[in-house]
Design a protein around this motif. Sequence first.
Motif, PDB file in Angstrom:
ATOM      1  N   TYR A  59      64.164  35.947 -72.686  1.00 47.52           N
ATOM      2  CA  TYR A  59      64.735  36.344 -71.395  1.00 47.52           C
ATOM      3  C   TYR A  59      63.837  35.816 -70.288  1.00 47.52           C
ATOM      4  CZ  TYR A  59      67.329  39.791 -74.135  1.00 47.52           C
ATOM      5  OH  TYR A  59      68.142  40.402 -75.057  1.00 47.52           O
ATOM      6  N   GLY A  60      64.432  35.300 -69.239  1.00 46.48           N
ATOM      7  CA  GLY A  60      63.576  34.877 -68.144  1.00 46.48           C
ATOM      8  C   GLY A  60      64.348  34.254 -67.000  1.00 46.48           C
ATOM      9  N   PRO A  61      63.745  34.194 -65.805  1.00 44.86           N
ATOM     10  CA  PRO A  61      62.531  34.911 -65.473  1.00 44.86           C
ATOM     11  C   PRO A  61      62.815  36.407 -65.381  1.00 44.86           C
ATOM     12  CG  PRO A  61      63.152  33.348 -63.722  1.00 44.86           C
ATOM     13  CD  PRO A  61      64.275  33.404 -64.674  1.00 44.86           C
ATOM     14  N   VAL A  62      61.850  37.208 -65.845  1.00 44.86           N
ATOM     15  CA  VAL A  62      62.004  38.659 -65.821  1.00 44.86           C
ATOM     16  C   VAL A  62      61.049  39.225 -64.775  1.00 44.86           C
ATOM     17  CG1 VAL A  62      61.671  40.787 -67.138  1.00 44.86           C
ATOM     18  CG2 VAL A  62      62.660  38.790 -68.261  1.00 44.86           C
ATOM     19  N   SER A  63      61.573  40.081 -63.915  1.00 46.08           N
ATOM     20  CA  SER A  63      60.686  40.742 -62.958  1.00 46.08           C
ATOM     21  C   SER A  63      60.458  42.176 -63.416  1.00 46.08           C
ATOM     22  CB  SER A  63      61.300  40.723 -61.554  1.00 46.08           C
ATOM     23  OG  SER A  63      62.459  41.511 -61.555  1.00 46.08           O
ATOM     24  N   PRO A  82      72.742  38.227 -68.592  1.00 50.96           N
ATOM     25  CA  PRO A  82      72.662  37.015 -67.767  1.00 50.96           C
ATOM     26  C   PRO A  82      71.318  36.292 -67.849  1.00 50.96           C
ATOM     27  CG  PRO A  82      73.708  38.807 -66.541  1.00 50.96           C
ATOM     28  CD  PRO A  82      73.276  39.387 -67.860  1.00 50.96           C
ATOM     29  N   SER A  83      70.223  37.019 -68.062  1.00 53.07           N
ATOM     30  CA  SER A  83      68.925  36.318 -68.132  1.00 53.07           C
ATOM     31  C   SER A  83      68.496  36.030 -69.569  1.00 53.07           C
ATOM     32  CB  SER A  83      67.846  37.117 -67.403  1.00 53.07           C
ATOM     33  OG  SER A  83      67.688  38.374 -68.006  1.00 53.07           O
ATOM     34  N   CYS A  84      69.426  36.210 -70.521  1.00 54.96           N
ATOM     35  CA  CYS A  84      69.107  35.910 -71.924  1.00 54.96           C
ATOM     36  C   CYS A  84      69.367  34.436 -72.224  1.00 54.96           C
ATOM     37  CB  CYS A  84      69.980  36.774 -72.838  1.00 54.96           C
ATOM     38  SG  CYS A  84      69.646  36.492 -74.579  1.00 54.96           S
ATOM     39  N   HIS A  85      68.415  33.805 -72.878  1.00 59.06           N
ATOM     40  CA  HIS A  85      68.555  32.376 -73.201  1.00 59.06           C
ATOM     41  C   HIS A  85      68.798  32.137 -74.686  1.00 59.06           C
ATOM     42  CE1 HIS A  85      67.360  31.238 -69.140  1.00 59.06           C
ATOM     43  NE2 HIS A  85      66.544  32.258 -69.213  1.00 59.06           N
ATOM     44  N   GLU A  89      63.582  29.266 -80.358  1.00 57.48           N
ATOM     45  CA  GLU A  89      63.323  28.020 -81.104  1.00 57.48           C
ATOM     46  C   GLU A  89      64.476  27.019 -80.970  1.00 57.48           C
ATOM     47  OE1 GLU A  89      60.554  27.337 -82.523  1.00 57.48           O
ATOM     48  OE2 GLU A  89      59.566  29.291 -82.479  1.00 57.48           O
ATOM     49  N   GLU A  90      65.655  27.517 -80.570  1.00 52.51           N
ATOM     50  CA  GLU A  90      66.800  26.607 -80.457  1.00 52.51           C
ATOM     51  C   GLU A  90      67.016  26.070 -79.055  1.00 52.51           C
ATOM     52  OE1 GLU A  90      70.201  28.485 -82.179  1.00 52.51           O
ATOM     53  OE2 GLU A  90      69.296  28.545 -84.173  1.00 52.51           O
ATOM     54  N   LEU A  91      66.172  26.490 -78.113  1.00 50.61           N
ATOM     55  CA  LEU A  91      66.305  25.937 -76.761  1.00 50.61           C
ATOM     56  C   LEU A  91      65.970  24.451 -76.811  1.00 50.61           C
ATOM     57  CD1 LEU A  91      64.547  28.765 -74.697  1.00 50.61           C
ATOM     58  CD2 LEU A  91      66.986  28.220 -74.780  1.00 50.61           C
TER      59      LEU A  91
END
Length: 511
Positions: A59-63, A82-85, A89-91
């Motif tokens: 997750y990012g960017p996380v505040s 929405p902030s989950c990617h 490892e698969e990015l």
Amino acid sequence: TTVYVPRDSAAVSVGADDVASAINRATGDDVTVVRNGSRGMLWLEPFVEVETPRGRVGYGPVSASAVDELLANGLLTGDDHPSCHGLVEELPWLRDQQRLCFARVGVTDPFSTTAYEAHGGLIGLRRALELEPAAVVAEVTESGLRGRGGAGFPAGIKWKTVLETEGPLKFICCNADEGDSGTFADRMLMEGDPFCLIEGMTIAAHAVGASEGYLYVRSEYPDAVATLRRAIDIAYSQGWLGEDILGSGLRFDLFVRVGAGAYICGEETSMLESLEGKRGMVRSKPPIPAITGLFGKPTVVNNVLTLASVPKILSDGGAAYSALGFERSRGTQVFQLAGNIARGGVFETAFGISLGELVNDYGGGTLSGRPVRAVQVGGPLGSYLPADRFDLPMDYEAFAGADAMLGHGGIVVFDDTVDMSAMARFAMEFCAEESCGKCTPCRVGSVRGVEVIDKITGGEDPDGNLALLNDLCELMTEGSLCAMGSLTPNPVRSALDHFPDDFTARATRTE
Ligand code: SF4
């Protein structure tokens, strides 16, 4: 549940400590927060990862202020948000890299000896200790590893010289005075996986017969200094440093020394002067440091990334390392994307990837969304390259053939609003500021360089002053004692060659 929040200074500078505290406060004993290094996707920091049965989800960017809402909506389960990617490892940014130096950075807690060994740590050192020193040097030579500080000198040849130079006291010095603009890979490695560097230096010590090592770290890196000191203490407590390393009988002691903020101390002989407690002035060569180095003793001086590449070379073999790469640039380089770039960070891959792939495909072009006009590769003494040279492979010789240099792998991006005459002026100004003052072409030439560029852009006899600037560049290139003075003309000349209009246009505007 285990959650990872980076602890390196890039993540901390954008609030990672607050995020970690917020997660701890909200979850108590239910969650273990591990402080890892950064994955190098700096546009996503603070980048929080959650261990799930499928793997780590990011997750990012996380505040810090978003933590409660994230926890309520899937942070701990790795669900969509929405902030989950998705799976880290698969990015594509990570999946497409070949991480040898940075294999553990972002994966492990940099102070966990268990995690270090569980992820391949110490295999290289253990193997090295079973080999004769000359065999270790031969392995490094076979790998084709070249100095990652910028000069690209073969590490194996340097080590062989130190090994074959007789002497009761020899040193390993790690140059961590990472002063080039747009470079931060040394810092991220030191903060994200310090044991890797310690292991690399210990292997080097065994290979050449050294008993003491010094890590020369720039004062601007207080977190790296603190991380290294703590990691060295842990390494002593584990028997990874000291008088009988891993029961082998090898003695190696390691110390951290902090520089005082001079760019020239990134030049190896200035660094040695500084380590000896003197002002950082460049020494004439010969004698070379491999024979007459720190306190006049045989000394290996290598960059952080050079030494951090060594454990993998010893664990997998020199041939495996050398199988990667391009022409005479073997293995991987940790490229750093900076400046006006949409996705900045570190990207470790084999040499040979093109400049354009790094800047456009992985970096995503400029942050401003405007066209890329120029990139400077290799720090403040590197050439400016226009976008039509983006086909250049990242390779020492290919860059030299384009009157440029790879340096430490830093790439700084500029959009079409950049004024290249101002960048040329900055190069001379930087040299004037950072010159050690030992030789005239650099000390005086850089000051005259600023003046003459001001005359050109001010419209004062542009043709005559351009000819004068070219003469001055030639004199600095040919007559300077070290790279500071001899390379400063690179950014100036490349700006003139590729962007001549920026000089004449300003002159015309002034008229
Ligand atoms: Fe010093 Fe500049 Fe000469 Fe290098 S080129 S020795 S930095 S004065």
